[in-house]
Motif scaffolding. Structure first.
Motif, PDB file in Angstrom:
ATOM      1  N   LEU B  86       0.807  -1.210   0.000  1.00  0.00           N
ATOM      2  CA  LEU B  86       0.000   0.000   0.000  1.00  0.00           C
ATOM      3  C   LEU B  86       0.844   1.266   0.000  1.00  0.00           C
ATOM      4  CD1 LEU B  86      -2.848  -1.123   2.340  1.00  0.00           C
ATOM      5  CD2 LEU B  86      -3.193   0.135   0.224  1.00  0.00           C
ATOM      6  N   MET B  87       1.919   1.264   0.790  1.00  0.00           N
ATOM      7  CA  MET B  87       2.674   2.499   0.994  1.00  0.00           C
ATOM      8  C   MET B  87       3.788   2.703  -0.018  1.00  0.00           C
ATOM      9  SD  MET B  87       0.935   3.801   3.330  1.00  0.00           S
ATOM     10  CE  MET B  87       1.916   5.284   3.136  1.00  0.00           C
ATOM     11  N   ARG B  88       4.183   1.628  -0.707  1.00  0.00           N
ATOM     12  CA  ARG B  88       5.328   1.696  -1.631  1.00  0.00           C
ATOM     13  C   ARG B  88       5.172   2.814  -2.648  1.00  0.00           C
ATOM     14  NH1 ARG B  88       5.453  -3.609  -4.460  1.00  0.00           N
ATOM     15  NH2 ARG B  88       5.923  -4.417  -2.404  1.00  0.00           N
ATOM     16  N   VAL B  89       3.934   2.953  -3.104  1.00  0.00           N
ATOM     17  CA  VAL B  89       3.649   3.917  -4.149  1.00  0.00           C
ATOM     18  C   VAL B  89       4.001   5.346  -3.726  1.00  0.00           C
ATOM     19  CG1 VAL B  89       1.804   4.821  -5.579  1.00  0.00           C
ATOM     20  CG2 VAL B  89       1.760   2.442  -4.876  1.00  0.00           C
ATOM     21  N   LYS B  90       3.782   5.653  -2.441  1.00  0.00           N
ATOM     22  CA  LYS B  90       3.988   7.021  -1.979  1.00  0.00           C
ATOM     23  C   LYS B  90       5.430   7.288  -1.570  1.00  0.00           C
ATOM     24  CE  LYS B  90       0.631   8.863   0.410  1.00  0.00           C
ATOM     25  NZ  LYS B  90      -0.470   9.131   1.368  1.00  0.00           N
ATOM     26  N   LYS B  91       6.221   6.212  -1.530  1.00  0.00           N
ATOM     27  CA  LYS B  91       7.572   6.311  -0.999  1.00  0.00           C
ATOM     28  C   LYS B  91       8.498   6.883  -2.051  1.00  0.00           C
ATOM     29  CE  LYS B  91      10.483   2.834   0.515  1.00  0.00           C
ATOM     30  NZ  LYS B  91      10.694   1.486   1.064  1.00  0.00           N
ATOM     31  N   SER B  92       9.322   7.851  -1.655  1.00  0.00           N
ATOM     32  CA  SER B  92      10.377   8.254  -2.573  1.00  0.00           C
ATOM     33  C   SER B  92      11.678   7.852  -1.912  1.00  0.00           C
ATOM     34  CB  SER B  92      10.319   9.758  -2.822  1.00  0.00           C
ATOM     35  OG  SER B  92      10.400  10.438  -1.600  1.00  0.00           O
ATOM     36  N   GLY B  93      12.457   7.087  -2.591  1.00  0.00           N
ATOM     37  CA  GLY B  93      13.708   6.610  -2.004  1.00  0.00           C
ATOM     38  C   GLY B  93      13.457   5.554  -0.952  1.00  0.00           C
ATOM     39  N   GLY B  94      14.356   5.428  -0.002  1.00  0.00           N
ATOM     40  CA  GLY B  94      14.245   4.387   1.018  1.00  0.00           C
ATOM     41  C   GLY B  94      14.678   3.041   0.484  1.00  0.00           C
ATOM     42  N   ARG B  95      14.586   2.054   1.333  1.00  0.00           N
ATOM     43  CA  ARG B  95      15.051   0.715   0.965  1.00  0.00           C
ATOM     44  C   ARG B  95      13.887  -0.151   0.528  1.00  0.00           C
ATOM     45  NH1 ARG B  95      18.049   3.153   4.828  1.00  0.00           N
ATOM     46  NH2 ARG B  95      20.281   3.093   4.389  1.00  0.00           N
ATOM     47  N   ARG B  96      14.153  -1.030  -0.414  1.00  0.00           N
ATOM     48  CA  ARG B  96      13.102  -1.904  -0.940  1.00  0.00           C
ATOM     49  C   ARG B  96      13.036  -3.214  -0.176  1.00  0.00           C
ATOM     50  NH1 ARG B  96      10.459  -1.385  -5.723  1.00  0.00           N
ATOM     51  NH2 ARG B  96      10.183  -3.639  -5.791  1.00  0.00           N
ATOM     52  N   LEU B  97      11.837  -3.691   0.076  1.00  0.00           N
ATOM     53  CA  LEU B  97      11.645  -4.985   0.728  1.00  0.00           C
ATOM     54  C   LEU B  97      11.447  -6.082  -0.310  1.00  0.00           C
ATOM     55  CD1 LEU B  97       9.205  -3.669   3.465  1.00  0.00           C
ATOM     56  CD2 LEU B  97      11.409  -4.743   3.966  1.00  0.00           C
ATOM     57  N   HIS B  98      12.052  -7.242  -0.049  1.00  0.00           N
ATOM     58  CA  HIS B  98      11.882  -8.431  -0.891  1.00  0.00           C
ATOM     59  C   HIS B  98      11.507  -9.586   0.025  1.00  0.00           C
ATOM     60  CE1 HIS B  98      14.040  -6.351  -4.196  1.00  0.00           C
ATOM     61  NE2 HIS B  98      14.655  -5.769  -3.184  1.00  0.00           N
ATOM     62  N   TYR B  99      10.794 -10.547  -0.518  1.00  0.00           N
ATOM     63  CA  TYR B  99      10.231 -11.591   0.338  1.00  0.00           C
ATOM     64  C   TYR B  99      10.648 -12.984  -0.109  1.00  0.00           C
ATOM     65  CZ  TYR B  99       7.592  -7.544   1.662  1.00  0.00           C
ATOM     66  OH  TYR B  99       7.269  -6.279   2.081  1.00  0.00           O
ATOM     67  N   PHE B 100      11.186 -13.731   0.823  1.00  0.00           N
ATOM     68  CA  PHE B 100      11.421 -15.163   0.627  1.00  0.00           C
ATOM     69  C   PHE B 100      10.422 -15.875   1.513  1.00  0.00           C
ATOM     70  CE2 PHE B 100      15.632 -13.426  -0.407  1.00  0.00           C
ATOM     71  CZ  PHE B 100      15.951 -14.138  -1.565  1.00  0.00           C
ATOM     72  N   GLU B 101       9.365 -16.412   0.907  1.00  0.00           N
ATOM     73  CA  GLU B 101       8.315 -16.926   1.777  1.00  0.00           C
ATOM     74  C   GLU B 101       7.737 -18.251   1.319  1.00  0.00           C
ATOM     75  OE1 GLU B 101       4.831 -14.436   1.621  1.00  0.00           O
ATOM     76  OE2 GLU B 101       5.145 -13.997  -0.481  1.00  0.00           O
ATOM     77  N   ASN B 102       8.270 -18.820   0.266  1.00  0.00           N
ATOM     78  CA  ASN B 102       7.691 -20.071  -0.203  1.00  0.00           C
ATOM     79  C   ASN B 102       8.814 -21.018  -0.579  1.00  0.00           C
ATOM     80  OD1 ASN B 102       5.677 -21.856  -0.789  1.00  0.00           O
ATOM     81  ND2 ASN B 102       4.832 -20.734  -2.518  1.00  0.00           N
ATOM     82  N   SER B 103       8.552 -22.304  -0.473  1.00  0.00           N
ATOM     83  CA  SER B 103       9.563 -23.295  -0.829  1.00  0.00           C
ATOM     84  C   SER B 103       9.528 -23.584  -2.330  1.00  0.00           C
ATOM     85  CB  SER B 103       9.372 -24.567  -0.001  1.00  0.00           C
ATOM     86  OG  SER B 103       8.013 -24.886   0.192  1.00  0.00           O
ATOM     87  N   ASP B 104       9.197 -22.598  -3.115  1.00  0.00           N
ATOM     88  CA  ASP B 104       9.155 -22.730  -4.568  1.00  0.00           C
ATOM     89  C   ASP B 104      10.527 -22.341  -5.124  1.00  0.00           C
ATOM     90  OD1 ASP B 104       9.018 -22.031  -7.279  1.00  0.00           O
ATOM     91  OD2 ASP B 104       6.925 -21.452  -7.146  1.00  0.00           O
ATOM     92  N   PRO B 105      11.261 -23.291  -5.729  1.00  0.00           N
ATOM     93  CA  PRO B 105      12.631 -23.004  -6.153  1.00  0.00           C
ATOM     94  C   PRO B 105      12.728 -21.888  -7.193  1.00  0.00           C
ATOM     95  CG  PRO B 105      11.890 -25.133  -7.005  1.00  0.00           C
ATOM     96  CD  PRO B 105      10.864 -24.677  -6.016  1.00  0.00           C
ATOM     97  N   ILE B 106      11.730 -21.789  -8.058  1.00  0.00           N
ATOM     98  CA  ILE B 106      11.769 -20.752  -9.093  1.00  0.00           C
ATOM     99  C   ILE B 106      11.671 -19.380  -8.438  1.00  0.00           C
ATOM    100  CG2 ILE B 106      10.569 -19.809 -11.102  1.00  0.00           C
ATOM    101  CD1 ILE B 106       9.598 -22.678 -11.691  1.00  0.00           C
ATOM    102  N   ASN B 107      10.731 -19.260  -7.517  1.00  0.00           N
ATOM    103  CA  ASN B 107      10.544 -17.992  -6.825  1.00  0.00           C
ATOM    104  C   ASN B 107      11.782 -17.611  -6.007  1.00  0.00           C
ATOM    105  OD1 ASN B 107       9.154 -16.701  -4.027  1.00  0.00           O
ATOM    106  ND2 ASN B 107       8.513 -15.848  -5.985  1.00  0.00           N
ATOM    107  N   ILE B 108      12.385 -18.569  -5.347  1.00  0.00           N
ATOM    108  CA  ILE B 108      13.587 -18.292  -4.545  1.00  0.00           C
ATOM    109  C   ILE B 108      14.726 -17.810  -5.450  1.00  0.00           C
ATOM    110  CG2 ILE B 108      15.366 -19.330  -3.057  1.00  0.00           C
ATOM    111  CD1 ILE B 108      13.119 -21.315  -2.120  1.00  0.00           C
TER     112      ILE B 108
END
Lengths: 418, 418
Positions: B86-108
């Motif tokens: 929700l908030m990413r859109v309003k953010k200028s700069g800052g650090r980006r979040l990435h998610y490792f949340e599934n045991s799917d090898p392609i996604n990892i």
């Protein structure tokens, strides 16, 4: 290859045999009469592959195109996205697909920011031609990219629509290339028509294999070699009041868009007022494993027995990863999985979750894809389309219309007519 | 600001008053006894903001960090993603979040491909410390990035877990900074604990406003100024057998992750065997407008009346777009929307769809966010947490455990114990 297993069983006695025979006859009639067109798309769409390839070869602009913008919503985007999300991983090179499908200004602006006019082909898809999201977004793109439809940019736009629709007449007016959707193919059954085949071919996917996979499954079904499908339809129909929620539990992130395609196909086809005036329909839900084991599983295991659960598992992932043989002090408990691959883990999680549901009394079945390939995706799409048609015939609804969505459109129009 | 409206009404007679009073008393007791901890996170988590800011200021590695990898699943990722999306859109700069949340090898593999070690902070989140996906992915990252936990890379990892858990002991062993989750805060109620506050603060979001928004809503509720929530809970409870499916229909793509957070909260909290041994629970579904008007709406309008539908609408979008005044030959039918903004269109679609559902006899209500802001998101999260606790108390289930997911884990472990 697809393989199928199930844990629910039921007595295939006389009345059930009749239900299945009648549904098979109804579906056969839909096909042979030509009233419903999706059955014949696996052959009927073959010429579209050549046509798209010819466009790509002959268009003076296309060589510079790296990105394809699909402007369409619902049945005009969900099937394309489902195939693209699955096959993208295996693709090396080719053109990328982008989607304009919602009237959300943030989403539209973000997608526009990724696209440069000189490198983009715009494909406008609307069966009726009058979809408000699609036309509004198309106008926004015309404005933003200063598209000269009567001049230099005519070849930068493709149109996919019904013959004779308003959008078709628009394309004729400007001499824009168009591909038509057969009138007897509904939006949510249209992925193997021009709707899916043209964009997917231009993006570099093997749409011949997609159609062949679909044809193979369809033929096996009509030859009586996939009767499990008829039995599953009968089970769903019989349980439609008690087990009214049909969960598709797919064990791969890349299957998420396929579950969204399923949700439209199932919900919009079967959620109907039947011939006797009753509200019928079953509720589709798509979830993703293993992640939703940490979200939805508790409800499946201990909540009301009002759901069926179909698992989808992929035997071979192209890009697998091995869990390294690392032992971390104090968190040795999960070391048993070391040196296995993530594919082994996620598939074992799929099997274990299914077993836990069976032990809890939930009706489950499983579809196993030998690997992720266009042929397997085509077969699976035909599987779900046939299942939908069969259950629709048993429920005695019109599987192919969607009268319920008109009211909201009228109310919307009324808000602006002043 | 949030505002609320509803179209269902019911007689608030004596027995219902008692149901509401008892649930309010139960929830009050959960809070005052300290048995359930999420009620107090809006104040209790304030020191975490300072702690995270101190880490950022003092860590010798953090200045170079542009990306934050969150390794966590279920309650350890869904809340963070909901706020971030929700908030990413309003953010200028800052650090980006990435998610490792599934045991799917392609996604990892895809997520790893985006991250460079020198620019990444790894945050490992697991309440229990023993989540198999989280530990397996963490080991894979240790191997892939050659993380020297006892040396140069100690400061590149943060741990968020329960005090005393195996993961906590692991962090102690290596001297890795850790933040603890209060023992009385369950995973799906933990977004305002260290789980959400630390990563979101480090990514540059206004977590103070998030907590303040939550506190404001909680206080208004306990002061009796948000009684509509209690009435809604009572309605849901009373209708839980007939209207057992609760749809959240959010009109903005950026709300999709919030609906996933809701699905876990609602499904896993209420899908339970109750004190009398009955399977109870309600089925949450998250859909997105306007896109799912072309997918799920038909079923809502004409299918069985077994669903409630809650709409979420955002009054002001920061980045709006105007539909240009362009008339295209043959597709003039939708010109009425020209010169309006997409915000006007999507909100009118939301209103029109709601009206069409009301006319079709479906129980609906609407939550309106004045705009997308941390304060409004915090308030909405508390709203849903309180609603869940109230309905759980009425259904007489243990809202805060998840015994059903254990069986699958045992079966999984059994598959590898040889």
């Amino acid at each position: 290859m697809l393989s199928f297993s199930r844990d629910f069983s039921f007595d295939l006695s006389d009345p059930r045999q009749r239900v299945m025979e009648e549904a098979l006859a109804a579906v056969g009639e839909e096909r042979s009469s030509g009233r419903i067109g999706y059955y014949n798309l696996p052959e009927g769409s073959l010429p579209l592959i050549e046509a798209a390839e010819r466009f790509a070869a002959e268009s003076p602009l296309f060589a510079a195109v790296t990105d394809i913008a699909v402007i369409g919503i619902g049945g005009s985007s969900l099937g394309i996205k489902a195939v693209d999300a699955l096959m993208r991983v295996k693709k090396s090179g080719g053109r990328r697909l982008h989607y304009f499908e919602n009237s959300d200004p943030i989403n539209i602006a973000q997608t526009m920011a990724k696209l440069e006019k000189a490198r983009t082909l715009f494909i406008v898809i609307s069966k009726s031609g009058g979809t408000i999201e699609t036309t509004s977004i198309f106008k926004t793109l015309i404005g933003h990219y200063d598209l000269q439809l009567d001049g230099a940019d005519r070849g930068r736009v493709l149109v996919i629509t019904d013959a004779g629709s308003s959008l078709s007449q628009f394309a004729d007016h400007y001499g824009i290339t168009q591909y038509n959707i057969p009138a007897n193919v509904g939006g949510r059954f249209s992925v193997l028509s021009a709707v899916g085949i043209v964009p997917l071919t231009l993006a570099g996917y093997d749409t011949k294999a997609l159609l062949d996979g679909a044809r193979g499954f369809r033929d096996r079904f009509f030859e009586g070699r996939e009767n499990h499908l008829l039995e599953k339809a009968c089970y769903y129909y019989e349980q439609s009041a008690e087990q009214s929620i049909n969960v598709l539990f797919s064990y791969a992130n890349e299957l998420e868009d396929l579950t969204k395609w399923y949700v439209q196909l199932w919900g919009e086809s079967l959620g109907k007022i039947d011939v006797e005036g009753n509200r019928v329909g079953m509720t589709p839900i798509g979830i993703i494993g293993s992640i939703d084991q940490h979200s939805f599983l508790q409800l499946l295991i201990e909540g009301p027995l009002d759901k069926t659960v179909t698992f989808i598992k992929v035997e071979d992932f192209e890009n697998d990863l091995t869990i390294p043989e690392i032992t971390l002090p104090f968190i040795e408990k999960t070391d048993f999985i070391n040196t296995n691959s993530f594919r082994t883990l996620i598939n074992a999680q799929c099997d274990a979750t299914k077993e836990s549901l069976v032990q809890s009394g939930v009706a489950t079945d499983m579809i196993t894809l030998s690997n992720i390939s266009e042929a397997n995706i085509g077969a699976m799409m035909l599987y779900y389309e046939l299942l939908t048609s069969l259950v629709g015939a048993m429920l005695k609804v019109n599987t192919y219309d969607q009268p319920g969505v008109e009211l909201g459109k009228q109310i919307l129009y009324g808000k602006f007519e002043k």
